[in-house]
Scaffold this active site. Structure first.
Site, PDB file in Angstrom:
ATOM      1  N   ALA A   1      13.102 -30.049  16.754  1.00 20.92           N
ATOM      2  CA  ALA A   1      12.025 -30.934  16.306  1.00 20.92           C
ATOM      3  C   ALA A   1      10.637 -30.346  16.540  1.00 20.92           C
ATOM      4  O   ALA A   1       9.655 -30.822  15.976  1.00 20.92           O
ATOM      5  CB  ALA A   1      12.129 -32.292  17.001  1.00 20.92           C
ATOM      6  N   SER A   2      10.543 -29.313  17.348  1.00 18.70           N
ATOM      7  CA  SER A   2       9.248 -28.726  17.707  1.00 18.70           C
ATOM      8  C   SER A   2       8.753 -27.773  16.617  1.00 18.70           C
ATOM      9  O   SER A   2       9.426 -26.784  16.314  1.00 18.70           O
ATOM     10  CB  SER A   2       9.372 -27.968  19.027  1.00 18.70           C
ATOM     11  OG  SER A   2       8.300 -27.077  19.211  1.00 18.70           O
TER      12      SER A   2
END
Length: 211
Positions: A10-11
């Site tokens: 998700a980063s």
């Protein structure tokens, strides 16, 4: 010892690092870091990265914990040519300039919102943060009116880094394609690349689910 990447899908910065590893054909061990379980705060992880962020790259005895530094290192070390990160000082400076732009503007302005929603539990997006994202789209349009990609007329690591941030920002505040046609054309080109499809799209959806 091989290359290891401590990451979180998700980063945006972690996605940029994974895309760069794919671009430069670097085999790596992907080690997922579960922030919800506090794996980024363990003594072992803090020894690698006192700032307890992702990504972290290990290449032998070298440890790097900033995605922009990771991209420049990978390009210099594993790139087959210097098109992604030119050796010419002036051309390289233009790429560095856009890497700093991503770090200070694109990523930071997106994170202002994602952090408040995910980490602080806020239920709404503040208008001042949305306005800052809109301004960032305007900056992108100016850059892309001067060159085909944000730092040159060919793709560089600055585009890869910006893509990871932009693909998250559009889920916070969509940009008007009529108002920003150059940005829209660039975004579609970058989204169609194999490295984006392999390492960015899934993470973009994962962040959207968290939001």
């Amino acid at each position: 010892m091989g290359v290891k990447l401590y990451t979180l899908d998700a980063s945006p910065p972690a996605r940029a690092a994974m895309m760069a590893l794919e671009i430069f054909n670097v085999p790596f061990e992907k080690i997922d870091v579960n922030l919800g379980e506090g794996q980024h705060l363990t003594p072992e992880y803090l020894k690698k990265n006192p700032m307890h962020t992702v990504p972290v790259l290990e290449d032998g005895n070298l440890i790097l914990h900033d995605s922009h530094t990771i991209l420049t290192y990978l390009a210099d070390t594993y790139g087959k040519d210097d098109s992604w990160y030119p050796k010419d000082i002036k051309k390289r400076a233009l790429v560095d300039q856009k890497l700093f732009f991503d770090s200070a503007i694109l990523y930071t302005r997106g994170r202002n919102i994602t952090y408040s929603l995910i980490m602080e539990g806020k239920k709404t997006k503040e208008q001042k943060h949305l306005d800052l994202i809109e301004e960032a789209y305007g900056f992108m349009e100016v850059f892309l009116s001067r060159t085909t990609y944000i730092a040159a007329d060919h793709v560089t690591i600055a585009d890869v880094s910006a893509l990871s941030s932009m693909s998250s920002m559009v889920n916070l505040q969509k940009f008007d394609e009529n108002r920003y046609p150059k940005t829209a054309a660039w975004y579609k080109k970058m989204k169609s690349t194999p490295y984006c499809k392999k390492y960015n799209d899934h993470g973009e959806k994962a962040l959207l689910e968290l939001l």
